[in-house]
Design a protein around this motif. Structure first.
Motif, PDB file in Angstrom:
ATOM      1  N   ARG A  61      14.608  -8.105  -2.903  1.00 19.40           N
ATOM      2  CA  ARG A  61      13.228  -7.786  -3.292  1.00 19.40           C
ATOM      3  C   ARG A  61      12.385  -7.573  -2.034  1.00 19.40           C
ATOM      4  O   ARG A  61      12.423  -8.374  -1.115  1.00 19.40           O
ATOM      5  N   TRP A  62      11.613  -6.472  -2.026  1.00 16.97           N
ATOM      6  CA  TRP A  62      10.726  -6.171  -0.910  1.00 16.97           C
ATOM      7  C   TRP A  62       9.378  -6.848  -1.171  1.00 16.97           C
ATOM      8  O   TRP A  62       8.781  -6.655  -2.237  1.00 16.97           O
ATOM      9  N   ILE A  94       6.637  -1.207  -2.777  1.00 19.78           N
ATOM     10  CA  ILE A  94       7.326   0.022  -3.170  1.00 19.78           C
ATOM     11  C   ILE A  94       7.077   1.079  -2.109  1.00 19.78           C
ATOM     12  O   ILE A  94       5.921   1.420  -1.809  1.00 19.78           O
ATOM     13  N   TYR A 106       1.777  -1.904  -3.514  1.00 21.57           N
ATOM     14  CA  TYR A 106       2.147  -3.278  -3.833  1.00 21.57           C
ATOM     15  C   TYR A 106       1.889  -3.515  -5.309  1.00 21.57           C
ATOM     16  O   TYR A 106       0.824  -3.188  -5.836  1.00 21.57           O
ATOM     17  N   SER A 107       2.881  -4.079  -5.993  1.00 22.16           N
ATOM     18  CA  SER A 107       2.774  -4.247  -7.440  1.00 22.16           C
ATOM     19  C   SER A 107       3.151  -5.664  -7.845  1.00 22.16           C
ATOM     20  O   SER A 107       4.115  -6.230  -7.327  1.00 22.16           O
ATOM     21  N   SER A 143      12.331   9.398   2.143  1.00 18.03           N
ATOM     22  CA  SER A 143      10.887   9.200   2.067  1.00 18.03           C
ATOM     23  C   SER A 143      10.127  10.000   3.109  1.00 18.03           C
ATOM     24  O   SER A 143       8.903  10.103   3.024  1.00 18.03           O
TER      25      SER A 143
END
Length: 385
Positions: A61-62, A94, A106-107, A143
């Motif tokens: 997880r980031w 993300i 950011y979520s 990206s």
């Protein structure tokens, strides 16, 4: 109407480049990655760059983390963990997948995603699989975000000791004797795979070094003195990687050399020597990071030997199509020959690590080294090059 006497809006100062320092990760080198990143966070010139620390947990997880390098150190012989610095136990970072958009989001569950702004360059302080091996580099290429260090191919080659040695051999660089046991060989016939190693020992003698083929920081490596220790060593290596490599002992001195990409191309540092460690069987993880065994910088070599190893280090950098930085590790055998053991495309970057120590002795102090790596990444485009 004249605007001559109207107040003028002050010009906005140019935005500082934003550096995302990414660390942690899913490999067994998670903790050392954090120690390395902590040193970089201390050294980044905050008047020149904005910094965004991003951790990757052991589960992948980031997360956003505290910008607190003092908590990213080895304490009581224990390495740190990303979870302890994460700002949330559920939130995640993300990265963009659109090359036209470098905005990080950011979520958190049940909340509206929050834009964190654009990232201009990523400093991936990850060691081992799922970060140093080309996987993260491929994501950043998709990206369209520039990043410090080697690209996909060189990162993958630098991680896999089997193919690394094959590349070096094809370019005429001297490598020591080795044999590889692939997962399928072991799964289909353990006895035959074990015999392959025993036959290798019969040809080159004991002791042998049994290693994970795609790991670093000397994790999972065993020096095997005789047949009785072989099975335990194989199991230790396979715990980190189902593919293992077995190397013959090369009697001689351990010499390292750093390579750094300058505006006019790669240059080599003065070399360093890793002296024998009396309290350890070899220069293992504990000797490197816990007991902080010091290297000798510069290595006591003749001028001719120094020139030769610096040349070989750059040749290895070029052979694997590396970018940014590399630490090249050699043996100087008893007959005076340099044999390359491996390269590390994202070497240890802690204050006690040999790569920054070699460059400091060459005239590039740690903060300048960090800045040069960021600037080299900013100069380079993503994609085919």
């Amino acid at each position: 109407m004249s605007t001559e006497n109207l107040p003028q809006s002050p010009e906005q100062p140019p935005r500082k480049p934003r550096v995302a320092v990414v660390f942690g990760g899913r490999s067994s080198e998670h903790g050392i990655s954090m120690v390395t990143a902590g040193a970089v966070l201390r050294a980044v010139d905050r008047t020149k760059y904005d910094v965004l620390p991003i951790g990757i947990t052991r589960e992948g997880r980031w997360v956003l983390t505290a910008d607190d390098p003092e908590r990213m150190t080895i304490t009581e012989r224990q390495t740190p963990d990303v979870e302890s610095l994460a700002e949330s136990s559920e939130g995640g970072v993300i990265l963009p997948v659109d090359p036209a958009n470098r905005e990080v989001v950011y979520s958190e569950p049940g909340s509206v995603p929050k834009a964190l702004g654009e990232v201009d360059v990523v400093f991936p302080m990850l060691h081992g699989p799922y970060g140093e091996d080309g996987t993260l580099q491929g994501l950043l290429e998709l990206s369209g975000v520039p990043y410090v260090g080697s690209g996909v191919l060189a990162s993958a080659v630098g991680q896999d000791k089997d193919y690394m040695k094959r590349v070096f051999t094809s370019f005429g660089l001297p490598v020591g004797p080795y044999v590889v046991i692939r997962p399928r060989e072991w799964e289909q016939d353990e006895s035959a795979a074990r015999k392959k190693i025993i036959d290798f020992a019969g040809e080159h003698g004991w002791p042998l070094f049994v290693k994970p083929a795609r790991a670093g920081s000397s994790i999972g490596i065993t020096k095997v003195e005789d047949l009785s220790g072989l099975d335990e060593a194989i199991a230790a290596a396979q715990h980190h990687d189902p593919k293992i490599i077995v190397e013959a002992l090369l009697r001689g001195r351990e010499i390292e050399c750093g390579v750094l990409e300058f505006e006019d191309g790669p240059r080599a540092s003065v070399p360093a020597e890793i002296p024998p460690v009396q309290s350890h069987a070899y220069y293992d993880f504990e000797a490197k990071y816990i007991d902080s065994t010091p290297g000798i910088v510069p290595a006591p070599l003749t001028p001719e030997q120094t020139a030769e190893i610096r040349c070989l280090a750059v040749e290895a950098f070029e052979a694997a199509s590396c970018e940014g930085l590399v630490r090249a590790d050699f043996f100087l055998t008893e007959d005076g020959e340099f044999v390359i053991n491996e390269i590390n495309t994202m070497p240890g970057f802690t204050p006690i690590s040999m790569y920054p120590k070699m460059w400091e002795a060459t005239g590039v102090p740690y903060p300048e080294l960090v800045d040069r790596l960021i600037q080299a990444a900013l100069r380079r485009s993503t994609g085919l090059r």
